[in-house]
Design an enzyme around this catalytic site. Sequence first.
Site, PDB file in Angstrom:
ATOM      1  N   ALA A  42     -23.479 -19.374  11.698  1.00 37.15           N
ATOM      2  CA  ALA A  42     -22.247 -19.346  10.646  1.00 37.15           C
ATOM      3  C   ALA A  42     -21.117 -19.499  10.700  1.00 37.15           C
ATOM      4  O   ALA A  42     -20.075 -19.470  10.250  1.00 37.15           O
ATOM      5  CB  ALA A  42     -22.784 -19.468   9.200  1.00 37.15           C
TER       6      ALA A  42
ATOM      7  N   ARG B 281      -5.569 -16.188  -7.817  1.00 31.70           N
ATOM      8  CA  ARG B 281      -5.849 -15.646  -9.105  1.00 31.70           C
ATOM      9  C   ARG B 281      -5.891 -14.665  -8.657  1.00 31.70           C
ATOM     10  O   ARG B 281      -5.985 -13.243 -10.164  1.00 31.70           O
ATOM     11  CB  ARG B 281      -7.173 -16.344  -9.987  1.00 31.70           C
TER      12      ARG B 281
ATOM     13  N   LYS C 186      -5.194 -17.459 -27.501  1.00 27.28           N
ATOM     14  CA  LYS C 186      -6.416 -17.291 -26.837  1.00 27.28           C
ATOM     15  C   LYS C 186      -6.903 -15.512 -26.349  1.00 27.28           C
ATOM     16  O   LYS C 186      -6.140 -15.210 -26.144  1.00 27.28           O
ATOM     17  CB  LYS C 186      -7.917 -17.926 -25.314  1.00 27.28           C
TER      18      LYS C 186
ATOM     19  N   THR D 193     -15.188 -22.643 -14.956  1.00 31.48           N
ATOM     20  CA  THR D 193     -16.370 -23.363 -15.302  1.00 31.48           C
ATOM     21  C   THR D 193     -16.105 -23.811 -16.541  1.00 31.48           C
ATOM     22  O   THR D 193     -17.214 -24.554 -17.403  1.00 31.48           O
ATOM     23  CB  THR D 193     -17.275 -22.054 -15.465  1.00 31.48           C
TER      24      THR D 193
END
Length: 337
Positions: free
Chosen positions: A47, A105, A204, A235
């Site tokens: 790889a 992030r 939220k 997600t």
Amino acid sequence: MPALTEPKLISGNANLKLAEAVARRMSIHRGSAVKLVDARVERFNDAEVFVEVHENVRGEDMFIIQSTSRPANDNLMELLIISDTLRRSSAGRITAVIPYFGYARQDRRTKARTPISAKLVANMITQAGIERVLTMDLHATQIQGFFDIPVDNLYASPVFALDVRHHFKDCLDDVMVISPDVGGVARARELAKRIEAPLAIVDKRREKAGEVAEMNVIGDVTGKRCIIVDDICDTAGTLCKAADVLMDSGAAEVHAYITHGVMSGPAVERVTASKLKSLVLTDSIAATPEVAAAPNIRIVPLAPIFAQAILNIWGGTSVSSLFEHETLQPLYETLYS
């Protein structure tokens, strides 16, 4: 000063379709064929990444098109090794075109003994010989300061504004832009200003990462066609719950415009089964077959804006001009005529 060399594009395996589309767009703009540099970007049996360039790139202005999306580490290594290959082949200048900047992030320490991985990635990119970065909708704009080289951060909001004006042209007065959290208000406000729409916020509160404990709508969405704006959909849990809360608060319908469709895990199934009438993504991340087949997911192309940005960098002209509606609209006229 006019450029003395031609812009040359090379692509990794992260989003070859977008790279080819950028090359086609540049061919249209320049009136001469622009093709991807002939190269091999492969894996050894263990790889390891191997790159071989089959064309002369000595003194050339090279642009590597490579999102560092899933698998993030593999695609990042491809980017770094392609850059090292070009540097050792005496390329004149190397610009990394990273439509989706992975690790964005992780831009700060949220608790003790955690990394700032975005800074580490910035250091790696610089050390690999890259002299300029072109990206879109960084999760945190301060990441530009992590680099010691120029960074051009494009924005999806002008493209989204064109799309909204086209698809909601008969009901723009009913449109309301929604920020899915307080941190995204600036991004949502930018789109709201462009389409002259009101703004509301979904507040939220998380008990722990990945879980949303409570959501409340700040603003009156009764009878409105709500458009949720965000930079990343991972997600889709927060997005779908926000759609539920908005519909329960009286919204007529809910749509979403997201720049980077990470769409991991159950994201596609959640969106398909949700109250979202449509989810609009850009092709900064190559769409999986599941995303492409979803009935309420639509893809907006970024090739026009990236092709023009590359030409502007090559020609030494303004990239920030692409933030303006008047400059961008002609690039998308075939799509939104």
